[in-house]
Motif scaffolding. Structure first.
Motif, PDB file in Angstrom:
ATOM      1  N   GLY A 168       1.019  -0.982  -0.723  1.00 47.59           N
ATOM      2  CA  GLY A 168      -0.106   0.135  -0.200  1.00 47.59           C
ATOM      3  C   GLY A 168       0.852   1.105   0.035  1.00 47.59           C
ATOM      4  O   GLY A 168       2.386   1.080  -0.150  1.00 47.59           O
ATOM      5  N   PRO A 169       0.287   2.472   0.662  1.00 48.67           N
ATOM      6  CA  PRO A 169       0.844   3.181  -0.080  1.00 48.67           C
ATOM      7  C   PRO A 169       1.747   3.326   1.321  1.00 48.67           C
ATOM      8  O   PRO A 169       1.320   3.651   2.811  1.00 48.67           O
ATOM      9  CB  PRO A 169      -0.242   5.250   0.119  1.00 48.67           C
ATOM     10  CG  PRO A 169      -1.290   4.318  -0.444  1.00 48.67           C
ATOM     11  CD  PRO A 169      -1.227   2.630   0.181  1.00 48.67           C
ATOM     12  N   ALA A 170       3.491   3.564   1.167  1.00 44.96           N
ATOM     13  CA  ALA A 170       4.016   3.868   2.340  1.00 44.96           C
ATOM     14  C   ALA A 170       5.443   4.708   2.220  1.00 44.96           C
ATOM     15  O   ALA A 170       6.412   4.735   2.628  1.00 44.96           O
ATOM     16  CB  ALA A 170       4.738   2.813   2.325  1.00 44.96           C
ATOM     17  N   PRO A 171       4.808   6.186   1.826  1.00 50.31           N
ATOM     18  CA  PRO A 171       5.710   7.196   1.131  1.00 50.31           C
ATOM     19  C   PRO A 171       6.429   7.785   2.649  1.00 50.31           C
ATOM     20  O   PRO A 171       7.860   7.974   2.380  1.00 50.31           O
ATOM     21  CB  PRO A 171       4.994   8.169   0.730  1.00 50.31           C
ATOM     22  CG  PRO A 171       3.975   8.212   1.358  1.00 50.31           C
ATOM     23  CD  PRO A 171       3.228   6.553   1.344  1.00 50.31           C
ATOM     24  N   GLU A 172       5.818   7.847   3.589  1.00 52.49           N
ATOM     25  CA  GLU A 172       6.518   8.016   5.374  1.00 52.49           C
ATOM     26  C   GLU A 172       8.131   7.037   5.456  1.00 52.49           C
ATOM     27  O   GLU A 172       8.867   7.605   6.299  1.00 52.49           O
ATOM     28  CB  GLU A 172       5.706   8.118   6.335  1.00 52.49           C
ATOM     29  CG  GLU A 172       5.058   6.609   6.216  1.00 52.49           C
ATOM     30  CD  GLU A 172       4.018   6.418   6.013  1.00 52.49           C
ATOM     31  OE1 GLU A 172       3.342   5.603   6.343  1.00 52.49           O
ATOM     32  OE2 GLU A 172       3.758   6.831   4.555  1.00 52.49           O
ATOM     33  N   ASP A 228       5.778   0.885  -2.261  1.00 50.66           N
ATOM     34  CA  ASP A 228       5.085   1.970  -2.075  1.00 50.66           C
ATOM     35  C   ASP A 228       4.409   2.203  -3.100  1.00 50.66           C
ATOM     36  O   ASP A 228       4.885   2.690  -4.619  1.00 50.66           O
ATOM     37  CB  ASP A 228       5.812   3.462  -1.651  1.00 50.66           C
ATOM     38  CG  ASP A 228       5.738   5.049  -1.885  1.00 50.66           C
ATOM     39  OD1 ASP A 228       4.031   4.785  -1.645  1.00 50.66           O
ATOM     40  OD2 ASP A 228       6.485   5.941  -1.850  1.00 50.66           O
ATOM     41  N   LEU A 229       2.812   2.064  -3.017  1.00 51.66           N
ATOM     42  CA  LEU A 229       1.739   2.211  -4.355  1.00 51.66           C
ATOM     43  C   LEU A 229       1.322   3.787  -4.107  1.00 51.66           C
ATOM     44  O   LEU A 229       0.950   3.957  -2.990  1.00 51.66           O
ATOM     45  CB  LEU A 229       0.510   1.163  -4.032  1.00 51.66           C
ATOM     46  CG  LEU A 229       0.694  -0.410  -3.932  1.00 51.66           C
ATOM     47  CD1 LEU A 229      -0.043  -1.118  -3.492  1.00 51.66           C
ATOM     48  CD2 LEU A 229       1.869  -0.453  -5.346  1.00 51.66           C
ATOM     49  N   PRO A 230       1.862   4.441  -4.647  1.00 50.36           N
ATOM     50  CA  PRO A 230       0.785   4.959  -4.700  1.00 50.36           C
ATOM     51  C   PRO A 230      -0.238   5.471  -4.643  1.00 50.36           C
ATOM     52  O   PRO A 230      -1.644   4.157  -4.766  1.00 50.36           O
ATOM     53  CB  PRO A 230       0.703   5.861  -6.785  1.00 50.36           C
ATOM     54  CG  PRO A 230       1.735   5.122  -7.605  1.00 50.36           C
ATOM     55  CD  PRO A 230       2.092   3.558  -6.805  1.00 50.36           C
ATOM     56  N   VAL A 231      -1.214   5.929  -3.953  1.00 52.54           N
ATOM     57  CA  VAL A 231      -2.301   5.872  -2.978  1.00 52.54           C
ATOM     58  C   VAL A 231      -4.021   6.077  -3.744  1.00 52.54           C
ATOM     59  O   VAL A 231      -4.456   5.376  -3.773  1.00 52.54           O
ATOM     60  CB  VAL A 231      -3.089   7.881  -2.460  1.00 52.54           C
ATOM     61  CG1 VAL A 231      -4.625   7.426  -2.365  1.00 52.54           C
ATOM     62  CG2 VAL A 231      -2.089   7.711  -1.327  1.00 52.54           C
ATOM     63  N   PRO A 232      -3.436   6.299  -5.844  1.00 48.88           N
ATOM     64  CA  PRO A 232      -4.717   6.507  -6.228  1.00 48.88           C
ATOM     65  C   PRO A 232      -5.054   4.674  -6.917  1.00 48.88           C
ATOM     66  O   PRO A 232      -5.887   4.097  -6.951  1.00 48.88           O
ATOM     67  CB  PRO A 232      -4.248   7.370  -8.231  1.00 48.88           C
ATOM     68  CG  PRO A 232      -3.707   8.442  -7.124  1.00 48.88           C
ATOM     69  CD  PRO A 232      -2.782   7.529  -5.962  1.00 48.88           C
ATOM     70  N   VAL A 233      -3.728   4.246  -7.146  1.00 50.57           N
ATOM     71  CA  VAL A 233      -3.650   2.747  -7.264  1.00 50.57           C
ATOM     72  C   VAL A 233      -4.142   2.253  -6.203  1.00 50.57           C
ATOM     73  O   VAL A 233      -4.605   1.000  -6.503  1.00 50.57           O
ATOM     74  CB  VAL A 233      -2.283   2.162  -7.530  1.00 50.57           C
ATOM     75  CG1 VAL A 233      -1.492   1.229  -7.362  1.00 50.57           C
ATOM     76  CG2 VAL A 233      -1.275   2.828  -8.971  1.00 50.57           C
ATOM     77  N   ALA A 255      -7.704   1.753  -6.363  1.00 50.15           N
ATOM     78  CA  ALA A 255      -8.158   1.691  -7.327  1.00 50.15           C
ATOM     79  C   ALA A 255      -8.561   0.135  -7.284  1.00 50.15           C
ATOM     80  O   ALA A 255      -9.212  -1.154  -7.109  1.00 50.15           O
ATOM     81  CB  ALA A 255      -7.551   1.463  -8.780  1.00 50.15           C
ATOM     82  N   LEU A 256      -7.431  -0.400  -7.088  1.00 45.32           N
ATOM     83  CA  LEU A 256      -7.188  -2.161  -6.257  1.00 45.32           C
ATOM     84  C   LEU A 256      -8.505  -2.231  -5.683  1.00 45.32           C
ATOM     85  O   LEU A 256      -9.255  -3.086  -4.879  1.00 45.32           O
ATOM     86  CB  LEU A 256      -5.772  -2.245  -6.244  1.00 45.32           C
ATOM     87  CG  LEU A 256      -4.823  -2.575  -6.446  1.00 45.32           C
ATOM     88  CD1 LEU A 256      -3.603  -2.394  -5.832  1.00 45.32           C
ATOM     89  CD2 LEU A 256      -4.835  -4.139  -7.211  1.00 45.32           C
ATOM     90  N   VAL A 257      -8.672  -1.375  -4.099  1.00 45.27           N
ATOM     91  CA  VAL A 257      -9.690  -2.095  -3.178  1.00 45.27           C
ATOM     92  C   VAL A 257     -10.738  -1.818  -3.509  1.00 45.27           C
ATOM     93  O   VAL A 257     -11.539  -2.819  -3.402  1.00 45.27           O
ATOM     94  CB  VAL A 257      -9.536  -0.425  -2.216  1.00 45.27           C
ATOM     95  CG1 VAL A 257     -10.587  -0.870  -1.188  1.00 45.27           C
ATOM     96  CG2 VAL A 257      -7.952  -0.803  -1.101  1.00 45.27           C
ATOM     97  N   ARG A 258     -11.162  -0.449  -4.893  1.00 51.69           N
ATOM     98  CA  ARG A 258     -12.245  -0.604  -5.465  1.00 51.69           C
ATOM     99  C   ARG A 258     -12.769  -1.253  -5.901  1.00 51.69           C
ATOM    100  O   ARG A 258     -14.092  -2.662  -6.031  1.00 51.69           O
ATOM    101  CB  ARG A 258     -12.310   0.532  -6.199  1.00 51.69           C
ATOM    102  CG  ARG A 258     -12.758   2.083  -4.947  1.00 51.69           C
ATOM    103  CD  ARG A 258     -13.484   2.527  -5.730  1.00 51.69           C
ATOM    104  NE  ARG A 258     -12.289   3.373  -6.742  1.00 51.69           N
ATOM    105  CZ  ARG A 258     -11.475   4.047  -6.662  1.00 51.69           C
ATOM    106  NH1 ARG A 258     -11.921   4.633  -5.149  1.00 51.69           N
ATOM    107  NH2 ARG A 258     -10.149   4.315  -7.419  1.00 51.69           N
ATOM    108  N   ALA A 259     -11.370  -1.958  -7.203  1.00 55.59           N
ATOM    109  CA  ALA A 259     -11.458  -3.440  -8.183  1.00 55.59           C
ATOM    110  C   ALA A 259     -11.863  -4.617  -7.304  1.00 55.59           C
ATOM    111  O   ALA A 259     -12.769  -5.828  -7.370  1.00 55.59           O
ATOM    112  CB  ALA A 259     -10.641  -3.600  -8.563  1.00 55.59           C
ATOM    113  N   ALA A 260     -11.276  -4.894  -6.264  1.00 50.77           N
ATOM    114  CA  ALA A 260     -11.804  -6.264  -5.171  1.00 50.77           C
ATOM    115  C   ALA A 260     -12.658  -6.143  -4.707  1.00 50.77           C
ATOM    116  O   ALA A 260     -14.221  -7.459  -4.745  1.00 50.77           O
ATOM    117  CB  ALA A 260     -10.360  -6.453  -3.837  1.00 50.77           C
TER     118      ALA A 260
END
Length: 240
Positions: A72-76, A86-91, A94-99
């Motif tokens: 998931g997002p991990a930029p910190e 580190d997945l970009p937030v929109p990605v 989108a994965l969660v919505r697709a699931a």
């Protein structure tokens, strides 16, 4: 019951019987010098599975646990140089919505999204999904770990990331993966509201809070209280 262990016909039957689907979301990120980077993913899957078993045994609820998403997002965590996906937030969204779309298409009517990382804000995704009226109710519980730690370990011990809560759970469940000689001292308190949060600005070790108060005994208590809380939540979604 694990989704991946079922046949497609068994999954269809469970959906038709009103089983609660649980989608665990993990993360791969540094957990200080003393813990493995898979903690969030392992803990999400292990906790959800144990809670699902307890909900089924105690309340007669049918529960189907989906495979955990390990990133998931991990930029910190980027400033520590290694150990993250580190997945970009929109990605990620989108994965969660697709699931969720996949579960809805399979005629599940209740889904619990369990976040292994408290920093992943999916409130807008879930609210939007529910408002759209897809025919499946999605629940996004707020993890209770801060209050559970305050009750078991004491509110005076600072918490945040790879802290005494996390280290205690590991000492109780996977002690062979704890580098006990590498547990660092405390960090400074970060500005959690900072959209460009960088843990490296507050901690040389990657720990946020203080990991030195961890123990196996605390981990046993914290594990069971976490399982109890989530089992109760899953049960409430089935009967609510």
């Amino acid at each position: 019951m694990r989704f991946g262990n079922c046949t497609y016909e068994e999954i269809a039957a469970l959906a038709g019987d009103g089983a609660v689907a649980v989608l665990p979301l993990g993360c791969t990120e540094q957990q200080g010098p003393h813990l493995p980077v898979d903690f969030d993913t392992w803990f999400a899957e292990a906790l959800v599975t144990a809670a699902a078993d307890q909900a089924e045994a105690g309340g007669g609820v049918r529960v189907l646990v989906l495979p955990v998403l390990p990133a998931g997002p991990a930029p910190e965590h980027r400033s520590f140089g290694a150990g993250y996906l580190d997945l970009p937030v929109p990605v990620h969204e989108a994965l969660v919505r697709a699931a969720l779309d996949s579960l809805c298409a399979q005629r599940f009517t209740v889904t619990v999204v369990w976040r292994g990382c408290g920093g992943h804000d999916l409130r807008d995704v879930v609210a939007g999904y529910n408002e759209a009226g897809h025919g499946m109710r999605v629940h996004l519980p707020e993890p209770p770990f801060q209050s559970l730690w305050s009750a078991a370990g004491g509110p005076a011990v600072p918490a945040g990331h790879a802290d005494s809560f996390t280290t205690s759970i590991m000492l109780a469940r996977r002690p062979h993966l704890v580098r006990a000689d590498r547990i660092p001292g405390p960090s400074r308190e970060p500005d959690w509201s900072d959209p460009a949060l960088d843990f490296g600005a507050y901690s040389d070790s990657g720990v946020i809070g203080d990991a030195r108060h961890a123990s196996r005994e605390l981990g046993i208590r914290l594990w069971q209280s976490s399982v109890d809380w989530l089992a109760g939540f899953i049960t409430s979604t089935a009967v609510g």
